[in-house]
Design a protein around this motif. Structure first.
Motif, PDB file in Angstrom:
ATOM      1  N   ARG A  16       0.850  -1.304  -0.025  1.00  0.00           N
ATOM      2  CA  ARG A  16       0.046   0.011   0.163  1.00  0.00           C
ATOM      3  C   ARG A  16       0.831   1.253   0.092  1.00  0.00           C
ATOM      4  O   ARG A  16       0.389   2.298  -0.222  1.00  0.00           O
ATOM      5  CB  ARG A  16      -0.858   0.137   1.109  1.00  0.00           C
ATOM      6  N   GLN A  17       2.112   1.114   0.296  1.00  0.00           N
ATOM      7  CA  GLN A  17       3.156   2.428   0.294  1.00  0.00           C
ATOM      8  C   GLN A  17       3.638   2.601  -1.035  1.00  0.00           C
ATOM      9  O   GLN A  17       3.950   3.561  -1.305  1.00  0.00           O
ATOM     10  CB  GLN A  17       4.197   2.029   1.349  1.00  0.00           C
ATOM     11  N   ARG A  18       3.494   1.606  -2.132  1.00  0.00           N
ATOM     12  CA  ARG A  18       3.791   1.849  -3.325  1.00  0.00           C
ATOM     13  C   ARG A  18       3.117   2.852  -3.940  1.00  0.00           C
ATOM     14  O   ARG A  18       1.901   2.656  -4.059  1.00  0.00           O
ATOM     15  CB  ARG A  18       3.924   0.485  -4.216  1.00  0.00           C
ATOM     16  N   LEU A  19       3.624   3.639  -4.781  1.00  0.00           N
ATOM     17  CA  LEU A  19       2.869   4.668  -5.622  1.00  0.00           C
ATOM     18  C   LEU A  19       3.552   4.701  -7.073  1.00  0.00           C
ATOM     19  O   LEU A  19       4.944   4.296  -7.341  1.00  0.00           O
ATOM     20  CB  LEU A  19       3.321   5.957  -5.067  1.00  0.00           C
ATOM     21  N   TYR A  20       2.682   5.016  -8.058  1.00  0.00           N
ATOM     22  CA  TYR A  20       3.082   5.099  -9.406  1.00  0.00           C
ATOM     23  C   TYR A  20       2.760   6.458  -9.786  1.00  0.00           C
ATOM     24  O   TYR A  20       1.730   7.010 -10.018  1.00  0.00           O
ATOM     25  CB  TYR A  20       2.450   3.935 -10.415  1.00  0.00           C
ATOM     26  N   PHE A  21       4.081   7.155 -10.566  1.00  0.00           N
ATOM     27  CA  PHE A  21       3.936   8.245 -10.928  1.00  0.00           C
ATOM     28  C   PHE A  21       3.877   8.497 -12.550  1.00  0.00           C
ATOM     29  O   PHE A  21       5.190   8.346 -13.139  1.00  0.00           O
ATOM     30  CB  PHE A  21       5.231   9.336 -10.762  1.00  0.00           C
ATOM     31  N   PRO A  22       2.848   8.479 -13.243  1.00  0.00           N
ATOM     32  CA  PRO A  22       3.196   8.126 -14.813  1.00  0.00           C
ATOM     33  C   PRO A  22       4.196   9.099 -15.396  1.00  0.00           C
ATOM     34  O   PRO A  22       4.577   8.676 -16.480  1.00  0.00           O
ATOM     35  CB  PRO A  22       1.672   8.256 -15.179  1.00  0.00           C
ATOM     36  N   LEU A  23       4.134  10.265 -15.108  1.00  0.00           N
ATOM     37  CA  LEU A  23       5.123  11.355 -15.583  1.00  0.00           C
ATOM     38  C   LEU A  23       6.253  11.521 -14.750  1.00  0.00           C
ATOM     39  O   LEU A  23       7.197  12.453 -15.084  1.00  0.00           O
ATOM     40  CB  LEU A  23       4.441  12.593 -15.811  1.00  0.00           C
TER      41      LEU A  23
END
Length: 146
Positions: A16-23
């Motif tokens: 749940r701490q993982r994030l994805y930044f498409p840009l």
């Protein structure tokens, strides 16, 4: 998941701490996978790149030192990460800590916005000229307390 982090070395994180930044983040557009971690000193957080251990940003929630802070970014920026209502969003500012820690600043002009449910992030540029790149955090806190 076990990751290598700049502030803590090897550490276990929850998915749940993982994030994805498409840009990506401005200046680091090629790095898209991050982990959001609590720092050892509240109210700060770490945004750790999962691609490059040496890339990590200190974050703070802007309303901690500027209760009047309001996100003012293009609607298209919010749509890109699926935000349609304010309650879906976490807002952070990147902190710069110079040698004299009393002079640390927060970038309120380029907020980090996170869709908490989809775990998608984006750095945007504020449309409100009130918010600058370098707000002195301790000075702003002193104004609140006086």
């Amino acid at each position: 998941m076990l990751i290598k982090s700049k502030p803590f070395g090897e550490i276990e994180i929850d998915d749940r701490q993982r994030l994805y930044f498409p840009l990506g983040v401005l200046g680091f557009e090629g790095l898209k996978d991050y982990a959001l971690m609590d720092a050892t000193q509240p109210p700060f957080y770490w945004l750790q790149s999962l691609d490059v251990q040496e890339i990590a940003f200190i974050l703070i929630e802007p309303r901690v030192f500027r209760p009047d802070y309001a996100v003012s970014v293009p609607d298209s920026d919010l749509e890109e990460i699926g935000i349609t209502t304010p309650d879906q969003m976490l807002t952070f500012a990147i902190v710069t800590v110079p040698e004299d820690h009393r002079r640390m600043t927060a970038n309120l002009q380029g907020p980090i916005l996170i869709n908490r449910a989809k775990r998608l992030g984006r750095q945007s540029i504020s449309l409100d000229p009130t918010w600058q790149v370098r707000h002195l955090i301790l000075d702003e806190l002193a104004k609140i307390r006086s």
